[in-house]
Design an enzyme around this catalytic site. Structure first.
Site, PDB file in Angstrom:
ATOM      1  N   ASN A 121      79.668  -7.142  -2.875  1.00 41.13           N
ATOM      2  CA  ASN A 121      78.677  -7.546  -1.881  1.00 41.13           C
ATOM      3  C   ASN A 121      79.243  -7.285  -0.497  1.00 41.13           C
ATOM      4  O   ASN A 121      80.457  -7.382  -0.301  1.00 41.13           O
ATOM      5  CB  ASN A 121      78.369  -9.037  -2.045  1.00 41.13           C
ATOM      6  CG  ASN A 121      77.227  -9.509  -1.153  1.00 41.13           C
ATOM      7  OD1 ASN A 121      76.350  -8.737  -0.777  1.00 41.13           O
ATOM      8  ND2 ASN A 121      77.256 -10.783  -0.799  1.00 41.13           N
ATOM      9  N   THR A 122      78.367  -6.941   0.446  1.00 44.31           N
ATOM     10  CA  THR A 122      78.800  -6.891   1.843  1.00 44.31           C
ATOM     11  C   THR A 122      78.208  -8.098   2.535  1.00 44.31           C
ATOM     12  O   THR A 122      77.078  -8.503   2.223  1.00 44.31           O
ATOM     13  CB  THR A 122      78.302  -5.616   2.558  1.00 44.31           C
ATOM     14  OG1 THR A 122      76.915  -5.725   2.798  1.00 44.31           O
ATOM     15  CG2 THR A 122      78.590  -4.368   1.754  1.00 44.31           C
ATOM     16  N   HIS A 123      78.962  -8.675   3.473  1.00 50.62           N
ATOM     17  CA  HIS A 123      78.477  -9.880   4.142  1.00 50.62           C
ATOM     18  C   HIS A 123      78.728  -9.761   5.645  1.00 50.62           C
ATOM     19  O   HIS A 123      79.836  -9.401   6.058  1.00 50.62           O
ATOM     20  CB  HIS A 123      79.198 -11.117   3.570  1.00 50.62           C
ATOM     21  CG  HIS A 123      78.689 -12.394   4.152  1.00 50.62           C
ATOM     22  ND1 HIS A 123      77.463 -12.935   3.800  1.00 50.62           N
ATOM     23  CD2 HIS A 123      79.206 -13.224   5.098  1.00 50.62           C
ATOM     24  CE1 HIS A 123      77.265 -14.035   4.489  1.00 50.62           C
ATOM     25  NE2 HIS A 123      78.310 -14.239   5.288  1.00 50.62           N
ATOM     26  N   ASP A 155      81.228 -13.567  -7.127  1.00 49.22           N
ATOM     27  CA  ASP A 155      81.438 -14.569  -8.178  1.00 49.22           C
ATOM     28  C   ASP A 155      80.203 -15.474  -8.202  1.00 49.22           C
ATOM     29  O   ASP A 155      79.176 -15.117  -7.623  1.00 49.22           O
ATOM     30  CB  ASP A 155      82.765 -15.318  -7.989  1.00 49.22           C
ATOM     31  CG  ASP A 155      82.757 -16.247  -6.792  1.00 49.22           C
ATOM     32  OD1 ASP A 155      81.694 -16.380  -6.126  1.00 49.22           O
ATOM     33  OD2 ASP A 155      83.800 -16.849  -6.505  1.00 49.22           O
ATOM     34  N   GLY A 157      79.687 -18.335  -6.756  1.00 47.33           N
ATOM     35  CA  GLY A 157      79.423 -19.127  -5.562  1.00 47.33           C
ATOM     36  C   GLY A 157      78.587 -18.352  -4.553  1.00 47.33           C
ATOM     37  O   GLY A 157      78.203 -17.206  -4.786  1.00 47.33           O
ATOM     38  N   ASP A 159      78.909 -16.475  -1.543  1.00 45.53           N
ATOM     39  CA  ASP A 159      79.871 -15.757  -0.690  1.00 45.53           C
ATOM     40  C   ASP A 159      81.287 -16.328  -0.794  1.00 45.53           C
ATOM     41  O   ASP A 159      81.994 -16.448   0.213  1.00 45.53           O
ATOM     42  CB  ASP A 159      79.380 -15.749   0.772  1.00 45.53           C
ATOM     43  CG  ASP A 159      78.035 -15.056   0.900  1.00 45.53           C
ATOM     44  OD1 ASP A 159      77.822 -14.058   0.192  1.00 45.53           O
ATOM     45  OD2 ASP A 159      77.200 -15.514   1.700  1.00 45.53           O
TER      46      ASP A 159
HETATM   47  C1  GRF Z   1      73.641  -6.482   6.049  1.00 47.30           C
HETATM   48  O1  GRF Z   1      74.157  -7.051   7.228  1.00 47.30           O
HETATM   49  C2  GRF Z   1      73.976  -7.305   4.855  1.00 47.30           C
HETATM   50  O2  GRF Z   1      75.263  -7.772   4.834  1.00 47.30           O
HETATM   51  C3  GRF Z   1      72.985  -8.420   5.036  1.00 47.30           C
HETATM   52  O3  GRF Z   1      71.785  -7.732   5.318  1.00 47.30           O
HETATM   53  C4  GRF Z   1      72.110  -6.559   6.028  1.00 47.30           C
HETATM   54  C5  GRF Z   1      71.514  -5.387   5.300  1.00 47.30           C
HETATM   55  O4  GRF Z   1      70.994  -4.469   6.177  1.00 47.30           O
HETATM   56  N1  GRF Z   1      72.958  -9.343   3.966  1.00 47.30           N
HETATM   57  P1  GRF Z   1      70.396  -3.098   5.642  1.00 47.30           P
HETATM   58  O5  GRF Z   1      69.275  -3.424   4.685  1.00 47.30           O
HETATM   59  O6  GRF Z   1      71.506  -2.329   4.995  1.00 47.30           O
HETATM   60  O7  GRF Z   1      69.907  -2.417   6.892  1.00 47.30           O
END
Ligand code: GRF
Length: 211
Positions: A121-123, A155, A157, A159
């Site tokens: 995941n990216t956050h 996981d 949780g 984040d």
């Molecule tokens: C990202 O900042 C991601 O981490 C968050 O939503 C954004 C996604 O943007 N949960 P996009 O759809 O890739 O433009």
């Protein structure tokens, strides 16, 4: 060749950056300010793009010639049934890695159990600061002077999974949620591409990170 399934809910601009990097290769010094070296190809491909509603930017699939699928929670009796259907679609593409890239739903435990640690995941914050769906707004509301971006393993949780890499992003006094989020996303895109490249070439080992 590392096979990826990527899940999105919105614009998919981070996914677009990944697709462009996979198509064009990356410059090793990209983002560092140093002069760019020759483009290096990443040994990975996105084999499918999935979403939780038609509102997501599935046109990316047409543009890059990648199959897309939608699994909507409202079509299932409960969250677990939705998760099972989502997992079945993901697994039908036989991915080595599944990436939640702006996928704005928690995936049910059976999905995590089946895919993690090969579920990322990216956050848009420097975890453990500002977890949850409103990380950018929360950082501004807290009066923080910096926030960040994090690439992590999912996981069960919210984040809380093992962090693969994270980078600080400054908050400017005149930032709105939108300007700050855009500045964070520039960093998120680099983290996403670097992480996929690192997993593809073996410099990042997800099993070791979770061991
Ligand atoms: C990202 O900042 C991601 O981490 C968050 O939503 C954004 C996604 O943007 N949960 P996009 O759809 O890739 O433009």
């Amino acid at each position: 060749m590392l096979k990826l399934v990527v899940l999105i809910s919105g614009t998919g601009s981070n996914l677009r950056a990944l697709l462009e990097a996979l198509r064009d290769g990356v410059h090793p010094s990209a983002g560092s300010g140093a002069s760019a070296g020759p483009a290096r190809r990443i040994d990975a491909e996105v084999v499918a793009i999935g979403a939780d509603s038609e509102a997501a930017n599935l046109a990316l699939g047409d543009e890059f010639g990648i199959p897309t699928f939608v699994v909507r929670p409202r079509d299932y009796a409960d969250r677990a049934a939705w998760g099972d259907a989502l997992l079945e679609r993901i697994e039908s593409y036989g991915p080595d890695l599944t990436v939640l890239s702006g996928f704005m739903r928690l995936v049910p435990p059976r999905v995590v159990a089946a895919l993690s640690p090969r579920l990322l995941n990216t956050h848009p914050a420097h975890l453990p600061e500002f977890p949850g769906a409103h990380a950018v707004r929360d950082a501004l509301a807290a009066g923080a002077r910096e926030t960040g971006a994090t690439m992590m393993i999912v996981d069960n949780g919210v984040d809380t999974g093992p962090i693969i890499e994270q980078v600080r992003v400054p908050i400017h006094p005149d930032d709105s949620e939108q300007t700050l989020h855009e500045r964070i996303k520039v960093v998120e895109r680099r983290l996403l591409v670097d992480t996929v490249a690192g997993i593809a070439d073996g410099t990042i080992n997800l099993e070791e990170i979770t061991a």
